[in-house]
Design a protein around this motif. Structure first.
Motif, mmCIF file in Angstrom:
data_model
loop_
_atom_site.group_PDB
_atom_site.id
_atom_site.type_symbol
_atom_site.label_atom_id
_atom_site.label_comp_id
_atom_site.label_asym_id
_atom_site.label_seq_id
_atom_site.Cartn_x
_atom_site.Cartn_y
_atom_site.Cartn_z
ATOM 1 N N GLY A 102 -62.439 43.680 -62.159
ATOM 2 C CA GLY A 102 -62.694 43.976 -60.751
ATOM 3 C C GLY A 102 -61.953 45.221 -60.277
ATOM 4 N N ILE A 103 -60.723 45.391 -60.748
ATOM 5 C CA ILE A 103 -59.951 46.588 -60.401
ATOM 6 C C ILE A 103 -60.642 47.833 -60.953
ATOM 7 C CG2 ILE A 103 -57.800 47.835 -60.878
ATOM 8 C CD1 ILE A 103 -56.362 45.117 -60.683
ATOM 9 N N LEU A 104 -61.056 47.769 -62.206
ATOM 10 C CA LEU A 104 -61.735 48.924 -62.802
ATOM 11 C C LEU A 104 -63.030 49.263 -62.067
ATOM 12 C CD1 LEU A 104 -61.305 48.265 -66.638
ATOM 13 C CD2 LEU A 104 -60.032 49.852 -65.186
ATOM 14 N N ALA A 105 -63.818 48.241 -61.750
ATOM 15 C CA ALA A 105 -65.092 48.466 -61.056
ATOM 16 C C ALA A 105 -64.855 49.071 -59.672
ATOM 17 C CB ALA A 105 -65.870 47.167 -60.953
ATOM 18 N N ASN A 106 -63.871 48.561 -58.950
ATOM 19 C CA ASN A 106 -63.610 49.092 -57.611
ATOM 20 C C ASN A 106 -62.991 50.479 -57.664
ATOM 21 O OD1 ASN A 106 -64.270 47.226 -55.259
ATOM 22 N ND2 ASN A 106 -63.518 45.849 -56.833
ATOM 23 N N PHE A 107 -62.199 50.758 -58.698
ATOM 24 C CA PHE A 107 -61.666 52.110 -58.863
ATOM 25 C C PHE A 107 -62.807 53.104 -59.060
ATOM 26 C CE2 PHE A 107 -60.295 55.568 -61.631
ATOM 27 C CZ PHE A 107 -59.316 56.146 -60.828
ATOM 28 N N ALA A 108 -63.755 52.740 -59.885
ATOM 29 C CA ALA A 108 -64.891 53.627 -60.131
ATOM 30 C C ALA A 108 -65.798 53.724 -58.906
ATOM 31 C CB ALA A 108 -65.688 53.136 -61.338
ATOM 32 N N PHE A 109 -65.726 52.735 -58.013
ATOM 33 C CA PHE A 109 -66.576 52.694 -56.824
ATOM 34 C C PHE A 109 -65.927 53.394 -55.621
ATOM 35 C CE2 PHE A 109 -68.909 50.322 -53.424
ATOM 36 C CZ PHE A 109 -70.190 50.615 -53.840
ATOM 37 N N ILE A 110 -64.683 53.849 -55.761
ATOM 38 C CA ILE A 110 -63.949 54.466 -54.643
ATOM 39 C C ILE A 110 -64.732 55.579 -53.947
ATOM 40 C CG2 ILE A 110 -61.959 55.965 -54.126
ATOM 41 C CD1 ILE A 110 -60.242 54.093 -55.767
ATOM 42 N N PRO A 111 -65.424 56.477 -54.655
ATOM 43 C CA PRO A 111 -66.143 57.549 -53.940
ATOM 44 C C PRO A 111 -67.231 57.038 -52.989
ATOM 45 C CG PRO A 111 -65.898 58.122 -56.237
ATOM 46 C CD PRO A 111 -65.460 56.701 -56.098
ATOM 47 N N HIS A 112 -67.738 55.855 -53.214
ATOM 48 C CA HIS A 112 -68.809 55.331 -52.355
ATOM 49 C C HIS A 112 -68.272 54.627 -51.109
ATOM 50 C CE1 HIS A 112 -71.877 56.343 -55.232
ATOM 51 N NE2 HIS A 112 -71.197 55.725 -56.178
ATOM 52 N N TYR A 113 -67.114 53.987 -51.213
ATOM 53 C CA TYR A 113 -66.553 53.253 -50.079
ATOM 54 C C TYR A 113 -65.042 53.157 -50.288
ATOM 55 C CZ TYR A 113 -67.391 50.132 -46.078
ATOM 56 O OH TYR A 113 -67.456 49.566 -44.832
ATOM 57 N N PRO A 114 -64.308 54.251 -50.018
ATOM 58 C CA PRO A 114 -62.900 54.349 -50.418
ATOM 59 C C PRO A 114 -61.967 53.281 -49.852
ATOM 60 C CG PRO A 114 -63.693 56.444 -49.534
ATOM 61 C CD PRO A 114 -64.780 55.449 -49.367
ATOM 62 N N VAL A 115 -61.978 53.081 -48.551
ATOM 63 C CA VAL A 115 -61.019 52.154 -47.950
ATOM 64 C C VAL A 115 -61.257 50.729 -48.439
ATOM 65 C CG1 VAL A 115 -60.192 51.188 -45.773
ATOM 66 C CG2 VAL A 115 -60.698 53.619 -45.926
ATOM 67 N N TRP A 116 -62.495 50.300 -48.433
ATOM 68 C CA TRP A 116 -62.807 48.946 -48.865
ATOM 69 C C TRP A 116 -62.445 48.749 -50.334
ATOM 70 C CZ3 TRP A 116 -63.282 44.402 -46.955
ATOM 71 C CH2 TRP A 116 -63.838 43.383 -47.695
ATOM 72 N N SER A 117 -62.737 49.711 -51.172
ATOM 73 C CA SER A 117 -62.415 49.598 -52.592
ATOM 74 C C SER A 117 -60.916 49.473 -52.812
ATOM 75 C CB SER A 117 -62.947 50.807 -53.360
ATOM 76 O OG SER A 117 -64.350 50.809 -53.358
ATOM 77 N N VAL A 119 -58.686 48.309 -50.654
ATOM 78 C CA VAL A 119 -58.269 46.990 -50.163
ATOM 79 C C VAL A 119 -58.583 45.909 -51.196
ATOM 80 C CG1 VAL A 119 -58.767 45.225 -48.424
ATOM 81 C CG2 VAL A 119 -58.379 47.580 -47.714
ATOM 82 N N VAL A 120 -59.767 45.944 -51.769
ATOM 83 C CA VAL A 120 -60.149 44.949 -52.772
ATOM 84 C C VAL A 120 -59.282 45.089 -54.026
ATOM 85 C CG1 VAL A 120 -62.028 44.151 -54.260
ATOM 86 C CG2 VAL A 120 -62.482 44.665 -51.869
ATOM 87 N N ILE A 121 -58.955 46.322 -54.424
ATOM 88 C CA ILE A 121 -58.057 46.533 -55.556
ATOM 89 C C ILE A 121 -56.697 45.884 -55.274
ATOM 90 C CG2 ILE A 121 -56.696 48.283 -56.775
ATOM 91 C CD1 ILE A 121 -59.199 50.086 -56.641
ATOM 92 N N ALA A 122 -56.190 46.048 -54.070
ATOM 93 C CA ALA A 122 -54.902 45.437 -53.708
ATOM 94 C C ALA A 122 -54.972 43.910 -53.817
ATOM 95 C CB ALA A 122 -54.498 45.850 -52.295
ATOM 96 N N PHE A 123 -56.069 43.315 -53.370
ATOM 97 C CA PHE A 123 -56.218 41.859 -53.490
ATOM 98 C C PHE A 123 -56.323 41.430 -54.949
ATOM 99 C CE2 PHE A 123 -57.729 41.769 -48.955
ATOM 100 C CZ PHE A 123 -56.699 40.955 -48.502
#
Length: 138
Positions: A102-117, A119-123
């Motif tokens: 999940g961390i890897l997927a959200n890291f790669a998704f940062i350009p599409h929705y930075p703040v949300w990604s 926050v989800v990485i932190a969780f």
């Protein structure tokens, strides 16, 4: 009253109760973040205009593809969170793996929705911490 006739929570040590609390926290947190992933995936699959689509970067995938990635991670995470709450030992290790993915997927998704990604990485990181604190007890 003898110890044999006392309820289990009265004979448990503080460490046992703390371990139970952290395990429950980890299971609930994993299930909650998984639901976030599912909602993020559904939003990407159903309506591509929710996310920024014009960014060029190394991990470029179609938004709908990212939606399916998040949806699959979320469903597996939700099942794993329920398994942790049910007391399944395998759920802890699978939970750490799902959180890492999940961390890897959200890291790669940062350009599409930075703040949300972020926050989800932190969780997800908090979930890994909670699950790793329980590995000593196994």
């Amino acid at each position: 009253m003898t110890s044999a006739s006392r309820p289990a929570y009265e004979t448990s040590t503080t460490r046992d109760l703390f371990a139970l609390g952290v395990t429950s926290f980890a299971g609930v947190l994993l299930a909650t973040v998984a639901i976030f992933q599912i909602l993020e995936g559904i939003a990407a699959i159903a309506k591509d205009e929710v996310y920024v689509n014009g960014v060029k970067y190394a991990y470029k995938l179609d938004i709908t593809t990212w939606g399916w990635v998040h949806l699959v991670i979320g469903v597996i995470g939700l099942i794993t969170g329920i398994a942790i709450l049910a007391g399944q030992a395998w759920g802890r290790l699978l939970g750490i793996f799902v959180a890492f993915i999940g961390i890897l997927a959200n890291f790669a998704f940062i350009p599409h929705y930075p703040v949300w990604s972020i926050v989800v990485i932190a969780f997800w990181i908090l979930t890994i911490w909670a699950l790793c604190t329980q590995l000593d007890d196994e």
